[in-house]
Design an enzyme around this catalytic site. Structure first.
Site, mmCIF file in Angstrom:
data_model
loop_
_atom_site.group_PDB
_atom_site.id
_atom_site.type_symbol
_atom_site.label_atom_id
_atom_site.label_comp_id
_atom_site.label_asym_id
_atom_site.label_seq_id
_atom_site.Cartn_x
_atom_site.Cartn_y
_atom_site.Cartn_z
ATOM 1 N N CYS A 1 65.829 85.145 -25.558
ATOM 2 C CA CYS A 1 65.388 86.341 -24.844
ATOM 3 C C CYS A 1 65.364 87.517 -25.801
ATOM 4 O O CYS A 1 66.306 87.712 -26.585
ATOM 5 C CB CYS A 1 66.329 86.627 -23.675
ATOM 6 S SG CYS A 1 65.849 88.059 -22.676
ATOM 7 N N HIS B 1 61.932 82.569 -15.951
ATOM 8 C CA HIS B 1 62.740 83.410 -16.831
ATOM 9 C C HIS B 1 62.418 84.894 -16.600
ATOM 10 O O HIS B 1 63.329 85.720 -16.437
ATOM 11 C CB HIS B 1 62.451 83.020 -18.280
ATOM 12 C CG HIS B 1 63.203 83.817 -19.298
ATOM 13 N ND1 HIS B 1 64.202 83.278 -20.084
ATOM 14 C CD2 HIS B 1 63.089 85.110 -19.690
ATOM 15 C CE1 HIS B 1 64.670 84.208 -20.896
ATOM 16 N NE2 HIS B 1 64.000 85.319 -20.683
ATOM 17 N N GLU B 2 61.133 85.219 -16.558
ATOM 18 C CA GLU B 2 60.729 86.613 -16.381
ATOM 19 C C GLU B 2 60.977 87.091 -14.949
ATOM 20 O O GLU B 2 61.379 88.239 -14.725
ATOM 21 C CB GLU B 2 59.255 86.799 -16.758
ATOM 22 C CG GLU B 2 58.893 86.370 -18.173
ATOM 23 C CD GLU B 2 59.781 86.982 -19.246
ATOM 24 O OE1 GLU B 2 60.313 88.100 -19.026
ATOM 25 O OE2 GLU B 2 59.957 86.350 -20.297
ATOM 26 N N HIS C 1 64.407 88.301 -14.520
ATOM 27 C CA HIS C 1 64.613 89.665 -15.022
ATOM 28 C C HIS C 1 64.370 90.693 -13.926
ATOM 29 O O HIS C 1 65.081 91.706 -13.840
ATOM 30 C CB HIS C 1 63.662 89.958 -16.184
ATOM 31 C CG HIS C 1 64.180 89.561 -17.534
ATOM 32 N ND1 HIS C 1 65.350 90.064 -18.066
ATOM 33 C CD2 HIS C 1 63.669 88.730 -18.472
ATOM 34 C CE1 HIS C 1 65.537 89.554 -19.272
ATOM 35 N NE2 HIS C 1 64.536 88.737 -19.548
#
Length: 213
Positions: free
Chosen positions: A112, A154-155, A158
């Site tokens: 990341c 993954h995003e 966030h």
């Protein structure tokens, strides 16, 4: 997210935004939904892509450039040789909602931009059902699988204040905690501009702030 090598040029460098590093409170904030009238949205999207490319990433969420909103960008195309489903997968995701996690559990090594120098194997589903708006605020309802599904998850995390290290087993998180603390305090090397959190509070934001789905 995943690191790769892309050429740099002056225009990209000019548009780069600093990447916020673990320990900054914005990375733990759940994003707010936005509408088509969000100020400077198209320029922001362009700068997010430029920042992502020049930082050698394939995904970037708004939290990583200091904006707690539900927006992230992805371009997984550079991995198409190994993952054919990544060919041409360049997308903008606004107000995304994962309706359902599908498929099988898969393990892949992740990194990341907000946690430079650390890579770990992460378990994620290989298929997701997602709803979102693109940069033109056109609505999409899709099932996405393979590498794009992993980058997307993954995003997406966030935008809910979740980092990939939060998804490691408790023992592994404990083992790397001191490394995360060092990164939060600026002890790392990065080839892109960064922004650290307040050193008096960074430890508070290293651990997960929300219950993981």
């Amino acid at each position: 997210m995943l690191y790769l090598c892309l050429s740099k040029n002056f225009n990209i460098l000019r548009d780069m935004l600093p990447i916020y590093i673990i320990g900054h409170k914005v990375l733990r904030q759940v994003g707010q939904e936005i509408d088509k009238d969000y100020p400077g949205l198209q320029e922001l999207i362009e700068k997010m892509f430029a920042t992502m490319y020049d930082s050698d990433g394939v995904g970037l969420a708004a939290q990583q450039i200091g904006k707690p909103i539900k927006l992230f960008v992805i371009d997984a195309t550079p991995y198409a040789d190994d993952f054919p489903e990544a060919e041409g997968f360049k997308r903008v995701f606004i107000n995304a909602k994962i309706v359902e996690y599908l498929g099988e559990d898969t393990v892949l090594n992740e990194g990341c931009l907000s946690i430079p120098g650390i890579r770990e194997d992460v378990v994620r589903k290989d298929k997701v059902h997602i709803q979102y708006y693109d940069e033109n605020f056109q609505f999409h309802d899709e099932i996405i699988e393979g590498l794009p599904a992993r980058v997307l998850q993954h995003e997406y995390d966030h935008t809910y204040g979740i980092l990939f290290t939060d998804r490691l087993a408790q023992l592994r998180r404990t083992m790397i905690r001191n490394r995360l603390r060092s990164i939060a305090r600026g002890k790392f090397k990065a080839s892109y501009p960064v922004k650290l959190g307040d050193k008096s509070t960074v430890d508070r934001y290293i651990s997960p702030q929300v219950q993981l789905a």
